[in-house]
Design a protein around this motif. Structure first.
Motif, PDB file in Angstrom:
ATOM      1  N   TYR A  91       8.743  -3.119   6.923  1.00 43.83           N
ATOM      2  CA  TYR A  91       8.325  -2.259   5.812  1.00 43.83           C
ATOM      3  C   TYR A  91       7.377  -3.087   4.966  1.00 43.83           C
ATOM      4  O   TYR A  91       7.767  -4.077   4.368  1.00 43.83           O
ATOM      5  N   THR A  92       6.132  -2.691   4.952  1.00 42.45           N
ATOM      6  CA  THR A  92       5.088  -3.458   4.267  1.00 42.45           C
ATOM      7  C   THR A  92       4.453  -2.614   3.175  1.00 42.45           C
ATOM      8  O   THR A  92       4.126  -1.445   3.398  1.00 42.45           O
ATOM      9  N   GLY A  93       4.308  -3.222   2.039  1.00 41.80           N
ATOM     10  CA  GLY A  93       3.761  -2.497   0.902  1.00 41.80           C
ATOM     11  C   GLY A  93       2.657  -3.256   0.193  1.00 41.80           C
ATOM     12  O   GLY A  93       2.442  -4.438   0.442  1.00 41.80           O
ATOM     13  N   TRP A  94       1.972  -2.537  -0.663  1.00 41.32           N
ATOM     14  CA  TRP A  94       0.966  -3.122  -1.544  1.00 41.32           C
ATOM     15  C   TRP A  94       1.419  -2.922  -2.996  1.00 41.32           C
ATOM     16  O   TRP A  94       1.858  -1.823  -3.366  1.00 41.32           O
TER      17      TRP A  94
ATOM     18  N   VAL B 117       2.037   0.246  -5.246  1.00 45.22           N
ATOM     19  CA  VAL B 117       0.878   1.059  -4.907  1.00 45.22           C
ATOM     20  C   VAL B 117       1.182   1.956  -3.705  1.00 45.22           C
ATOM     21  O   VAL B 117       1.036   3.170  -3.769  1.00 45.22           O
ATOM     22  N   ALA B 118       1.588   1.354  -2.598  1.00 43.89           N
ATOM     23  CA  ALA B 118       1.840   2.114  -1.375  1.00 43.89           C
ATOM     24  C   ALA B 118       2.656   1.266  -0.415  1.00 43.89           C
ATOM     25  O   ALA B 118       2.696   0.035  -0.552  1.00 43.89           O
ATOM     26  N   ALA B 119       3.304   1.918   0.554  1.00 47.25           N
ATOM     27  CA  ALA B 119       4.065   1.189   1.563  1.00 47.25           C
ATOM     28  C   ALA B 119       4.112   1.995   2.852  1.00 47.25           C
ATOM     29  O   ALA B 119       3.919   3.221   2.839  1.00 47.25           O
ATOM     30  N   ILE B 120       4.388   1.299   3.940  1.00 47.52           N
ATOM     31  CA  ILE B 120       4.432   1.935   5.251  1.00 47.52           C
ATOM     32  C   ILE B 120       5.530   1.320   6.099  1.00 47.52           C
ATOM     33  O   ILE B 120       5.758   0.098   6.032  1.00 47.52           O
ATOM     34  N   LEU B 121       6.197   2.157   6.887  1.00 47.58           N
ATOM     35  CA  LEU B 121       7.201   1.699   7.831  1.00 47.58           C
ATOM     36  C   LEU B 121       6.510   1.556   9.184  1.00 47.58           C
ATOM     37  O   LEU B 121       5.947   2.516   9.706  1.00 47.58           O
ATOM     38  N   TRP B 122       6.541   0.353   9.749  1.00 50.95           N
ATOM     39  CA  TRP B 122       5.795   0.063  10.967  1.00 50.95           C
ATOM     40  C   TRP B 122       6.191   0.963  12.120  1.00 50.95           C
ATOM     41  O   TRP B 122       5.340   1.442  12.860  1.00 50.95           O
TER      42      TRP B 122
ATOM     43  N   ALA C 274       7.830   4.084  12.365  1.00 51.39           N
ATOM     44  CA  ALA C 274       7.568   5.523  12.299  1.00 51.39           C
ATOM     45  C   ALA C 274       6.211   5.844  11.687  1.00 51.39           C
ATOM     46  O   ALA C 274       5.710   6.960  11.854  1.00 51.39           O
ATOM     47  N   GLY C 275       5.649   4.880  10.973  1.00 48.37           N
ATOM     48  CA  GLY C 275       4.376   5.139  10.310  1.00 48.37           C
ATOM     49  C   GLY C 275       4.508   5.954   9.045  1.00 48.37           C
ATOM     50  O   GLY C 275       3.495   6.372   8.465  1.00 48.37           O
ATOM     51  N   SER C 276       5.730   6.173   8.594  1.00 46.94           N
ATOM     52  CA  SER C 276       5.930   6.944   7.365  1.00 46.94           C
ATOM     53  C   SER C 276       5.428   6.142   6.169  1.00 46.94           C
ATOM     54  O   SER C 276       5.521   4.919   6.141  1.00 46.94           O
ATOM     55  N   THR C 277       4.885   6.866   5.194  1.00 40.22           N
ATOM     56  CA  THR C 277       4.226   6.210   4.073  1.00 40.22           C
ATOM     57  C   THR C 277       4.767   6.698   2.730  1.00 40.22           C
ATOM     58  O   THR C 277       5.398   7.753   2.635  1.00 40.22           O
ATOM     59  N   SER C 278       4.491   5.906   1.718  1.00 44.09           N
ATOM     60  CA  SER C 278       4.884   6.238   0.357  1.00 44.09           C
ATOM     61  C   SER C 278       3.773   5.755  -0.567  1.00 44.09           C
ATOM     62  O   SER C 278       3.178   4.688  -0.329  1.00 44.09           O
ATOM     63  N   TYR C 279       3.477   6.549  -1.616  1.00 48.41           N
ATOM     64  CA  TYR C 279       2.393   6.202  -2.535  1.00 48.41           C
ATOM     65  C   TYR C 279       2.828   6.377  -3.984  1.00 48.41           C
ATOM     66  O   TYR C 279       3.634   7.245  -4.311  1.00 48.41           O
ATOM     67  N   ALA C 280       2.238   5.551  -4.840  1.00 44.38           N
ATOM     68  CA  ALA C 280       2.373   5.779  -6.271  1.00 44.38           C
ATOM     69  C   ALA C 280       1.546   7.006  -6.645  1.00 44.38           C
ATOM     70  O   ALA C 280       0.504   7.271  -6.035  1.00 44.38           O
ATOM     71  N   ASP C 281       1.994   7.734  -7.647  1.00 44.52           N
ATOM     72  CA  ASP C 281       1.286   8.949  -8.057  1.00 44.52           C
ATOM     73  C   ASP C 281      -0.159   8.649  -8.457  1.00 44.52           C
ATOM     74  O   ASP C 281      -1.057   9.465  -8.237  1.00 44.52           O
ATOM     75  N   SER C 282      -0.373   7.474  -9.020  1.00 41.42           N
ATOM     76  CA  SER C 282      -1.698   7.126  -9.538  1.00 41.42           C
ATOM     77  C   SER C 282      -2.747   6.953  -8.444  1.00 41.42           C
ATOM     78  O   SER C 282      -3.947   6.969  -8.734  1.00 41.42           O
ATOM     79  N   VAL C 283      -2.318   6.787  -7.196  1.00 40.95           N
ATOM     80  CA  VAL C 283      -3.286   6.554  -6.113  1.00 40.95           C
ATOM     81  C   VAL C 283      -3.258   7.636  -5.043  1.00 40.95           C
ATOM     82  O   VAL C 283      -4.071   7.606  -4.119  1.00 40.95           O
ATOM     83  N   LYS C 284      -2.341   8.574  -5.153  1.00 36.36           N
ATOM     84  CA  LYS C 284      -2.241   9.636  -4.148  1.00 36.36           C
ATOM     85  C   LYS C 284      -3.558  10.401  -4.050  1.00 36.36           C
ATOM     86  O   LYS C 284      -4.150  10.757  -5.054  1.00 36.36           O
ATOM     87  N   GLY C 285      -3.985  10.630  -2.813  1.00 33.03           N
ATOM     88  CA  GLY C 285      -5.233  11.337  -2.587  1.00 33.03           C
ATOM     89  C   GLY C 285      -6.454  10.453  -2.602  1.00 33.03           C
ATOM     90  O   GLY C 285      -7.536  10.883  -2.198  1.00 33.03           O
ATOM     91  N   ARG C 286      -6.308   9.214  -3.074  1.00 33.79           N
ATOM     92  CA  ARG C 286      -7.440   8.274  -3.113  1.00 33.79           C
ATOM     93  C   ARG C 286      -7.237   7.088  -2.176  1.00 33.79           C
ATOM     94  O   ARG C 286      -8.188   6.601  -1.585  1.00 33.79           O
ATOM     95  N   PHE C 287      -6.007   6.623  -2.064  1.00 34.40           N
ATOM     96  CA  PHE C 287      -5.694   5.456  -1.234  1.00 34.40           C
ATOM     97  C   PHE C 287      -4.946   5.900   0.013  1.00 34.40           C
ATOM     98  O   PHE C 287      -4.154   6.847  -0.032  1.00 34.40           O
ATOM     99  N   THR C 288      -5.183   5.186   1.105  1.00 32.71           N
ATOM    100  CA  THR C 288      -4.471   5.458   2.353  1.00 32.71           C
ATOM    101  C   THR C 288      -3.999   4.143   2.956  1.00 32.71           C
ATOM    102  O   THR C 288      -4.802   3.218   3.146  1.00 32.71           O
ATOM    103  N   ILE C 289      -2.710   4.070   3.255  1.00 29.34           N
ATOM    104  CA  ILE C 289      -2.149   2.886   3.904  1.00 29.34           C
ATOM    105  C   ILE C 289      -1.976   3.194   5.386  1.00 29.34           C
ATOM    106  O   ILE C 289      -1.590   4.310   5.769  1.00 29.34           O
ATOM    107  N   SER C 290      -2.280   2.211   6.222  1.00 31.13           N
ATOM    108  CA  SER C 290      -2.159   2.391   7.667  1.00 31.13           C
ATOM    109  C   SER C 290      -1.833   1.045   8.291  1.00 31.13           C
ATOM    110  O   SER C 290      -1.876   0.016   7.614  1.00 31.13           O
ATOM    111  N   ARG C 291      -1.486   1.058   9.574  1.00 26.71           N
ATOM    112  CA  ARG C 291      -1.186  -0.201  10.239  1.00 26.71           C
ATOM    113  C   ARG C 291      -1.749  -0.212  11.647  1.00 26.71           C
ATOM    114  O   ARG C 291      -1.935   0.820  12.270  1.00 26.71           O
ATOM    115  N   ASP C 292      -2.019  -1.423  12.125  1.00 30.25           N
ATOM    116  CA  ASP C 292      -2.447  -1.670  13.497  1.00 30.25           C
ATOM    117  C   ASP C 292      -1.401  -2.581  14.109  1.00 30.25           C
ATOM    118  O   ASP C 292      -1.390  -3.790  13.845  1.00 30.25           O
ATOM    119  N   ASN C 293      -0.521  -2.001  14.910  1.00 33.56           N
ATOM    120  CA  ASN C 293       0.587  -2.780  15.460  1.00 33.56           C
ATOM    121  C   ASN C 293       0.094  -3.942  16.333  1.00 33.56           C
ATOM    122  O   ASN C 293       0.672  -5.032  16.315  1.00 33.56           O
TER     123      ASN C 293
END
Length: 124
Positions: free
Chosen positions: A33-36, A48-53, A55-74
């Motif tokens: 589980y990696t976050g910023w 700011v945001a986080a992702i589960l390696w 499942a790829g499920s993500t979570s964002y702070a309200d202040s960045v939703k729609g502007r920031f995107t978190i992703s991963r390259d396994n």
């Protein structure tokens, strides 16, 4: 142990974009589980945001939703934060953080591993 190294920070004008990268090495199974997070001058560090390696499920702070995107390259053990429509209030040091995936949290106390941070400055 896990080592996290951030890159991609810099100076950009308001409305512009940047992509941050967080490369993990070592026992990467401990960074499932990696976050910023970010910390602006004189302010507390915030999620700011986080992702589960897996499942790829993500979570964002309200202040960045729609502007920031978190992703991963396994294959590269790297997590990215694509930041669009940047605002001066996004100016901060951005930190990558990770835990073993058992706790999916926006609280920094739940993250065992941290990078050194990368500066993002958005000019008006």
């Amino acid at each position: 142990q896990v080592e996290l190294v951030e890159s991609g920070g810099g100076l950009v004008q308001a409305g512009g974009s940047l992509r941050l990268a967080c490369a993990a090495s070592g026992n990467t199974f401990l960074s499932q589980y990696t976050g910023w997070f970010r910390q602006a001058p004189g302010k507390e560090r915030e999620f700011v945001a986080a992702i589960l390696w897996t499942a790829g499920s993500t979570s964002y702070a309200d202040s960045v939703k729609g502007r920031f995107t978190i992703s991963r390259d396994n294959a590269k053990n790297t997590v990215y934060l694509q930041m669009n429509s940047l605002k001066p209030e996004d100016t901060a040091v951005y930190y990558c953080a990770a835990n073993n995936g058992r706790i999916r949290s926006s609280e920094e106390r739940h993250y065992a591993y941290w990078g050194q941070g990368t500066q993002v400055t958005v000019s008006s």
